[in-house]
Each structure stands twice: as structure tokens, then as C-alpha cells.
Design an enzyme around this catalytic site. Structure first.
Site, short mmCIF file in Angstrom:
data_model
loop_
_atom_site.label_atom_id
_atom_site.label_comp_id
_atom_site.label_asym_id
_atom_site.label_seq_id
_atom_site.Cartn_x
_atom_site.Cartn_y
_atom_site.Cartn_z
N GLY A 31 0.81 -1.21 0.00
CA GLY A 31 0.00 0.00 0.00
C GLY A 31 0.84 1.26 0.00
CG HIS A 37 3.45 0.85 -5.41
ND1 HIS A 37 3.61 1.89 -4.52
CD2 HIS A 37 4.01 -0.24 -4.83
CE1 HIS A 37 4.22 1.44 -3.44
NE2 HIS A 37 4.48 0.16 -3.59
CE LYS A 150 12.15 1.76 -3.18
NZ LYS A 150 12.48 1.24 -1.83
#
Ligand code: PAF
Length: 284
Positions: A31, A37, A150
Site C-alpha cells: 500500500g 507501484h 529498487k
């Protein structure tokens, strides 16, 4: 867009899609979604028919309870973002759904890939990641799963689990999305004060310095690391968790600056831990 929190609801939808021969793309997240994302979602939508996002702050991967308690949660915003990007289903389980009481907890690890980097400085972290990702893979049955580069070591560890345990899916790494000054996007960035955010820009500048010094002929690994460390430590309230040079496949420490290397760092700015990495090809 469907939002489900029960395993039975998830399974019903997957069975329907499988029956219709749709391919499934899966983007696991904790989240606090940002553009990085959304790149996973976009890639999944290009490569598969149906895209599932999971949102679950996984307690078993936090070795520091304070970090877990402070992990940002923005579920309403996350759902709006997912909807706007055309996600087909969001899986939003509760902790008790993913971890019902069990007397025989399981532990997965890939010791060789976890010896260095975050595996060394965050004991138990990858065991928690592998545990939750294995469960989510079984529940969502994806054809392809998408992870940000990442978290490069996470990408390698999960790829190795999939290969070792014959999970029937492909793991795809998606390039790191960066802010204008080059700082890697991370859900943790919102915890930086204005001053700390300024300091954090030393990280992309350190990677630029790393490449520049290599191009100008530096080949002494120890000295090179010292130059980079000293540069980072010019920032106020910077603490280096690790600055390591490993090979990008096995993640073993490099003895020499040659071939393809992964320069990876974890740095505390104030009490926010930031990670980043770059693969650098060392010219002959
Ligand atoms: O990268 C993350 O956000 C998490 O480690 C993951 C893969 C969703 C597992 O909890």
C-alpha cells in the site's frame, strides 16, 4: 474494480478468470501506492489480461517493530489510484486471514542470496517476504508477477524461490521510478522532513559520483567505497546501514571493480531507512 478481503472471494474470481483462459498479472504491495507501484500495474496491464494488486502490510517482514508501526497506510487513496489505473481486483486481506494461528510456522530462505545487503542488516526480513509472497502466489495463481527493481535483492530472492520451487509463473522486474532529483520513489519518503528530503538527494548524487569516478579511471574498490561513503556522510543526520558492491546475480561481494557490478546502499536519513541500487558496467 473488485475489492475483496476473503480468500474464498478471491479464489472464486480467479477460478472464473482461469475458466475463461485469461492470463493473470499480480502486483504485490504494502500500500501507500506511488508512481513506482503504478508502473508495476501498467506493465502488468500490457502483459496480461487481468491485473490483481494486493495491499497488505506484512508484519513478518519487519525486523523492527517501530518501522512496522510507522509504516504509512492510505487505503482509501490506494483504492482510488488502483481504480483509475484499471486494476481488475484488489486483494486487501486482514492479518488473521494471512496468518491464522498455527503451531508450526514455516520459514523459507535462500541463504546464499541473503548473506549480504538487506539480508545481512535486516535479519528475518527475507524470510518474512518469502513467506508472504509464496502464500500470495498460491492464492492469486498469476502467470506473471511484477516487482520493483529498487528492492533488487528482493527481486533476486523471489526469482530464485520461483525457480527453486517450480512456481508456474514468471517474475518480472520493473525499473525504479525516480523523483525529479533522482531519489528513488518509496512509500517511506513521506516520513522525511523537508530538511531530510533535501539530504536524501545526496543518494542519487552519490550514484552519479560513482559513475563519474569509474569513468575517470578509479578501479580501487576500497578507495572508491570510501569516496562514496564520505560523500554521503556530508549530509546531516545520515547513517550508512550498508554500502556494498556485489555481483548482480549471486549477490556475492566483489573483490575487484570489473565486469558488471551492483552498487547497493541502505542509508538512514534521520530515522527513515532508504535503499537504492544501480548496476554499473565497469569498462575494461
Ligand atoms: O515490496 C514490497 O512492498 C513487499 O516486500 C512485498 C513484496 C509486497 C511483500 O510484502
Amino acid at each position: 474494480m473488485k475489492v475483496v478481503s476473503k480468500i474464498s472471494e478471491l479464489k472464486n474470481q480467479i477460478a472464473e478468470w482461469k475458466g475463461e483462459k485469461y492470463s493473470i498479472g499480480f502486483c504485490p504491495t504494502m500500500g501507500s501506492l506511488h508512481a513506482g507501484h503504478l508502473d508495476l500495474v501498467e506493465t502488468s496491464k500490457k502483459e496480461t489480461d487481468k491485473t490483481i494488486v494486493s495491499i497488505f502490510v506484512n508484519p513478518t517482514q519487519f525486523n523492527d517493530p517501530k518501522d512496522f508501526a510507522q509504516y504509512p497506510v492510505k487505503t482509501d487513496d490506494d483504492l482510488l489510484l488502483c481504480e483509475s489505473k484499471g486494476v481488475d481486483l484488489v486483494f486487501l486481506p486482514e492479518v488473521k486471514t494471512m496468518y491464522p494461528e498455527t503451531k508450526t510456522p514455516i520459514s523459507l530462505s535462500i541463504p546464499e542470496l541473503q548473506k549480504n545487503l538487506c539480508g545481512r542488516t535486516r535479519p528475518g526480513h527475507f524470510e518474512g517476504v518469502l513467506q508472504i509472497v509464496a502464500k500470495l502466489f498460491h492464492l492469486t495463481e498469476p502467470n506473471k508477477a511484477f516487482f520493483g527493481l529498487k528492492d533488487y535483492q528482493q527481486f533476486r530472492v523471489i526469482s530464485a524461490m520461483v525457480e527453486n520451487l517450480n512456481f508456474p509463473l514468471e517474475v518480472i522486474g520493473v525499473p525504479t521510478r525516480r523523483e525529479v532529483d533522482g531519489l528513488a520513489m518509496s512509500s517511506r519518503n513521506v516520513r522525511l522532513t523537508e530538511k531530510e528530503r533535501e539530504t536524501a538527494s545526496l543518494i542519487p548524487r552519490m550514484f552519479a559520483l560513482a559513475k563519474k569516478t569509474i569513468l575517470s579511471g578509479e578501479r580501487d574498490l576500497k578507495l572508491w567505497k570510501e569516496i562514496l561513503r564520505d560523500f554521503l556522510l556530508t549530509g546531516p543526520s545520515v547513517r550508512i546501514d550498508y554500502l556494498e558492491v556485489v555481483d548482480p546475480i549471486e549477490l556475492q561481494s566483489k573483490e575487484k571493480l570489473d565486469g558488471e557490478i551492483l552498487l547497493a546502499i541502505a542509508v538512514f536519513v534521520g530515522d527513515v531507512r532508504l535503499i537504492d541500487n544501480q548496476i554499473i558496467q565497469i569498462p575494461n
